[in-house]
Design a protein around this motif. Structure first.
Motif, PDB file in Angstrom:
ATOM      1  N   UNK A  27       0.821  -1.201   0.000  1.00  0.00           N
ATOM      2  CA  UNK A  27       0.000   0.000   0.000  1.00  0.00           C
ATOM      3  C   UNK A  27       0.860   1.259   0.000  1.00  0.00           C
ATOM      4  N   UNK A  28       1.875   1.295   0.835  1.00  0.00           N
ATOM      5  CA  UNK A  28       2.752   2.470   0.898  1.00  0.00           C
ATOM      6  C   UNK A  28       3.510   2.649  -0.422  1.00  0.00           C
ATOM      7  N   UNK A  29       4.033   1.550  -0.972  1.00  0.00           N
ATOM      8  CA  UNK A  29       4.749   1.647  -2.247  1.00  0.00           C
ATOM      9  C   UNK A  29       3.819   2.073  -3.383  1.00  0.00           C
ATOM     10  N   UNK A  30       2.593   1.539  -3.392  1.00  0.00           N
ATOM     11  CA  UNK A  30       1.633   1.898  -4.443  1.00  0.00           C
ATOM     12  C   UNK A  30       1.271   3.371  -4.362  1.00  0.00           C
ATOM     13  N   UNK A  31       1.020   3.860  -3.163  1.00  0.00           N
ATOM     14  CA  UNK A  31       0.689   5.275  -3.019  1.00  0.00           C
ATOM     15  C   UNK A  31       1.871   6.159  -3.409  1.00  0.00           C
ATOM     16  N   UNK A 152       2.210  -2.568  -8.505  1.00  0.00           N
ATOM     17  CA  UNK A 152       2.620  -2.733  -7.110  1.00  0.00           C
ATOM     18  C   UNK A 152       1.511  -3.409  -6.317  1.00  0.00           C
ATOM     19  N   UNK A 153       0.278  -2.957  -6.513  1.00  0.00           N
ATOM     20  CA  UNK A 153      -0.847  -3.585  -5.816  1.00  0.00           C
ATOM     21  C   UNK A 153      -1.040  -5.029  -6.269  1.00  0.00           C
ATOM     22  N   UNK A 154      -0.849  -5.284  -7.547  1.00  0.00           N
ATOM     23  CA  UNK A 154      -0.942  -6.651  -8.060  1.00  0.00           C
ATOM     24  C   UNK A 154       0.133  -7.530  -7.437  1.00  0.00           C
ATOM     25  N   UNK A 155       1.353  -7.004  -7.317  1.00  0.00           N
ATOM     26  CA  UNK A 155       2.423  -7.759  -6.667  1.00  0.00           C
ATOM     27  C   UNK A 155       2.099  -8.066  -5.219  1.00  0.00           C
ATOM     28  N   UNK A 156       1.521  -7.092  -4.507  1.00  0.00           N
ATOM     29  CA  UNK A 156       1.104  -7.336  -3.123  1.00  0.00           C
ATOM     30  C   UNK A 156       0.023  -8.384  -3.039  1.00  0.00           C
ATOM     31  N   UNK A 157      -0.897  -8.349  -3.980  1.00  0.00           N
ATOM     32  CA  UNK A 157      -1.982  -9.344  -4.009  1.00  0.00           C
ATOM     33  C   UNK A 157      -1.423 -10.741  -4.296  1.00  0.00           C
ATOM     34  N   UNK A 158      -0.465 -10.829  -5.214  1.00  0.00           N
ATOM     35  CA  UNK A 158       0.151 -12.125  -5.514  1.00  0.00           C
ATOM     36  C   UNK A 158       0.931 -12.658  -4.312  1.00  0.00           C
TER      37      UNK A 158
END
Length: 188
Positions: A27-31, A152-158
């Motif tokens: 979340x922090x990286x995506x923002x 980034x969010x996709x990577x976090x989800x994976x």
């Protein structure tokens, strides 16, 4: 309930805490990526529009034919829904040029109009300014910001999905150890 992974309790596993940190980091990286990429894109578009405004200039032109039966021009912020008609103007090198420009419907041949040209004297559309330019800058920033945050969010989800599969495999292995004793209790 969403913050249960951060609290100490006997049911929280190490993988739960890792998952919480992964989600927070994503979340922090995506923002951060969205903000920085969006601002960079907005700045680039604003600079390109400013350069375009600097490169184009208005030039006086004369209507060659009556505009009574000319095809209608699309309505835009710079246009008033006039018509396309042939015009003549003088290029920076002194040569006479002709082309089609938007003029008021019903204008007669010989009417003075203003057209936009590039440094070579070719007709161009009026550069966006005011609200239209701000809209283009904002939309570029938002679009690029979302596009930067998406991976980034996709990577976090994976990563979360992978942690969840690992946790389910651990639960399955633990259940195989416990199940025989539970079966004995249930049937015995």
């Amino acid at each position: 309930m969403r913050l249960w992974r951060w609290r100490r309790n006997p049911l929280r596993r190490r993988s739960d805490l890792v998952e919480a940190w992964v989600l927070l980091a994503a979340l922090v990286l995506a923002l951060s990526a969205a903000v920085f990429a969006g601002l960079a894109a907005a700045g680039a578009v604003d600079g390109a529009l400013a350069e375009r405004r600097d490169r184009t200039r208005t030039v006086p032109a004369v209507l060659i034919e009556d505009a009574a039966h000319a095809p209608p021009a699309p309505v835009s912020e710079h246009g008033d829904g006039g018509v396309w008609a042939p015009v003549r103007w003088t290029a920076p090198d002194g040569t006479g040029r002709t082309g089609r420009a938007e003029v008021e419907s019903g204008s007669e041949a010989g009417t003075a109009v203003t057209v936009w040209t590039d440094p070579e004297g070719r007709l161009v559309s009026a550069p966006p300014d005011g609200a239209e330019a701000r809209f283009q800058v904002v939309m570029a920033g938002v679009t690029i910001g979302v596009a930067a945050a998406g991976p980034v969010l996709l990577g976090g989800r994976l990563a979360r999905s992978r942690l969840q599969r690992r946790r389910l495999a651990q639960w399955e292995a633990e259940w195989r150890l416990v199940e025989p004793s539970w079966r004995k209790r249930m049937t015995g």
